[in-house]
Design an enzyme around this catalytic site. Structure first.
Site, short mmCIF file in Angstrom:
data_model
loop_
_atom_site.label_atom_id
_atom_site.label_comp_id
_atom_site.label_asym_id
_atom_site.label_seq_id
_atom_site.Cartn_x
_atom_site.Cartn_y
_atom_site.Cartn_z
N ASP A 206 -12.20 -6.49 -2.21
CA ASP A 206 -13.01 -7.70 -2.01
C ASP A 206 -14.37 -7.27 -1.50
OD1 ASP A 206 -13.02 -8.01 1.13
OD2 ASP A 206 -10.96 -7.52 0.58
N GLU B 134 0.80 -1.22 0.00
CA GLU B 134 0.00 0.00 0.00
C GLU B 134 0.84 1.28 0.00
OE1 GLU B 134 -3.92 -1.81 2.30
OE2 GLU B 134 -2.31 -0.89 3.47
#
Length: 237
Positions: A205, A16
């Protein structure tokens, strides 16, 4: 000309923050409490970037060190999350954050209510605010990068949610659009220190039964889009 205070950028995982760190000019780093803080300029803007590790305690420690050491004018928490009623590949920018696993309901308090002290005064708070100006800048840039860009509540807890019923409940209880493990604690630290914050989550997700399978496949792609977003937006913040 007086140099501006930096913008702080925090991500939970290496994936990230790596794309952002790679773009820094004049990069230097400090190690504090086992965390690496990378200093440099992004598009000519001073920034400090850190990987905090997963969970509320890790992210709170990182945010507090960043504030005390570097005095950022804004902290942006970026990363991936499970979506609640939004599509994989979309982005959610927090209007506010809630900590869905903080539970003193046995004492008669609404679920998620936190008990803070600011300037010697006590305060009960459920919805931790995020900076509206930063959010609008980030959403404007996000619309050309993501399939969809949304403002909404981001729910935080020390739980990787992989359950359809839990996902549905978070949406109904808190109006959540995304669920993750760091944003609410970073927002709490920023609120206590009176530092503006923004919390961004690229949806990797669906926070349901398939989450453990979906997550590794989408994390890298969505994190790279988040890095592109910050590179585009940082000069406007």
């Amino acid at each position: 000309m007086e140099k501006k205070s930096p913008i702080g950028i925090i991500g939970a995982m290496e994936v990230e923050v790596n794309s952002i760190i790679a773009k820094l000019s004049g990069e230097e780093s400090d190690s504090i409490a086992g965390l690496l803080f990378h200093r440099g300029e992004l598009e000519g803007v001073p920034v400090v970037v850190a990987e905090c590790g997963p969970g509320k305690v890790n992210s709170a420690v990182c945010a507090q060190i960043m504030i005390l050491k570097y005095s950022p004018r804004l902290i942006i928490n970026t990363g991936v999350a499970g979506g609640v009623g939004v599509k994989i590949g979309d982005l959610v920018a927090a209007e506010c954050c809630v900590q869905h696993d903080f539970d003193t309901t046995a004492m008669g308090d609404p679920l998620g209510t936190l008990f803070l002290r600011r300037g010697g005064d006590s305060e009960d708070i459920l919805k931790l605010p995020c900076d509206s100006g930063a959010r609008e800048v980030l959403l404007e840039e996000a619309r050309s990068i993501y399939g969809g860009a949304h403002a909404g509540v981001i729910a935080t807890g020390d739980i990787f949610v992989a359950d359809k019923e839990k996902n549905r409940w978070l949406g109904e209880k808190f109006g959540a659009r995304a669920v993750e493990m760091e944003g609410g604690s970073i927002a709490q630290v920023c609120y206590m220190n009176k530092v503006p914050c923004a919390v961004l989550r690229a949806i990797s997700d669906s926070a349901n039964d398939d989450s453990p399978v979906d997550f590794p496949s989408f994390a890298k792609e969505t994190a790279e889009k988040s890095a592109e977003l910050l590179i585009r937006a940082v000069r406007k913040l």
